[in-house]
Design a protein around this motif. Structure first.
Motif, short mmCIF file in Angstrom:
data_model
loop_
_atom_site.label_atom_id
_atom_site.label_comp_id
_atom_site.label_asym_id
_atom_site.label_seq_id
_atom_site.Cartn_x
_atom_site.Cartn_y
_atom_site.Cartn_z
N ARG A 85 -67.47 122.08 -37.66
CA ARG A 85 -66.13 121.93 -37.09
C ARG A 85 -65.19 121.22 -38.05
O ARG A 85 -64.02 121.60 -38.20
CB ARG A 85 -66.21 121.16 -35.77
N GLU A 122 -67.65 129.89 -31.32
CA GLU A 122 -67.34 128.74 -30.46
C GLU A 122 -66.38 127.79 -31.17
O GLU A 122 -65.41 127.31 -30.58
CB GLU A 122 -68.63 128.03 -30.09
N THR A 123 -66.64 127.54 -32.44
CA THR A 123 -65.80 126.64 -33.23
C THR A 123 -64.40 127.21 -33.38
O THR A 123 -63.40 126.49 -33.22
CB THR A 123 -66.44 126.39 -34.61
N GLU A 126 -62.48 126.85 -30.16
CA GLU A 126 -62.03 125.47 -29.96
C GLU A 126 -60.76 125.20 -30.76
O GLU A 126 -59.81 124.58 -30.26
CB GLU A 126 -63.12 124.49 -30.38
#
Length: 146
Positions: A85, A122-123, A126
């Motif tokens: 991230r 997913e990152t 986000e």
């Protein structure tokens, strides 16, 4: 005469500034390492790590944008969510786009499997949601920074 704290503070700040230059911020893990190093007389170790990191990132044909994308992909392959991230945000800060991050996530599917791909997507989600949230979601990355 200066006290040890007065001489160490500017050195620790120089380490922080190197992270700000490449990532736009100082990761929490770096702050924790600096706190420990300062408390136990080991700042020189963090300075050495920072110097090597700086050389590898700035004296390299890949450039900052590609370097951060490579870091992102490698960390996806290793399953290291938090550092992935950090480097995804660093890639955006260095001028990468969401499409670049998706491309790295898709490549990780071939090299590291579905778990790496899922972590990558997913990152990206986000980061996209944080951007959509606006200023309360945090500062937007600098556009076009290389």
């Amino acid at each position: 005469m200066s006290t040890p704290d007065e001489t160490l503070a500017p050195r620790a700040e120089a380490v922080r500034e190197r992270y700000r230059a490449t990532l736009g911020a100082v990761p929490a893990g770096v702050e924790a390492r600096l706190d420990l190093a300062l408390a136990h007389g080991r700042l020189h170790t963090e300075e050495a790590v920072s110097e090597l990191r700086h050389i590898v990132l700035t004296d390299n044909a890949l450039g900052g944008r590609v370097q951060q994308l490579v870091h992102f992909g490698q960390l996806l392959a290793l399953g290291r969510a938090d550092p992935a991230r950090i480097h995804a945000r660093g890639a955006l800060y260095a001028g990468a786009g969401v499409a670049d991050l998706i491309g790295v996530a898709e490549t990780s599917l071939l090299t590291a499997g579905v778990p790496a791909y899922a972590l990558g997507i997913e990152t990206v989600l986000e980061l996209v949601h944080a951007r959509e949230a606006g200023p309360l979601g945090g500062p937007a990355p600098a556009a076009g920074r290389r």
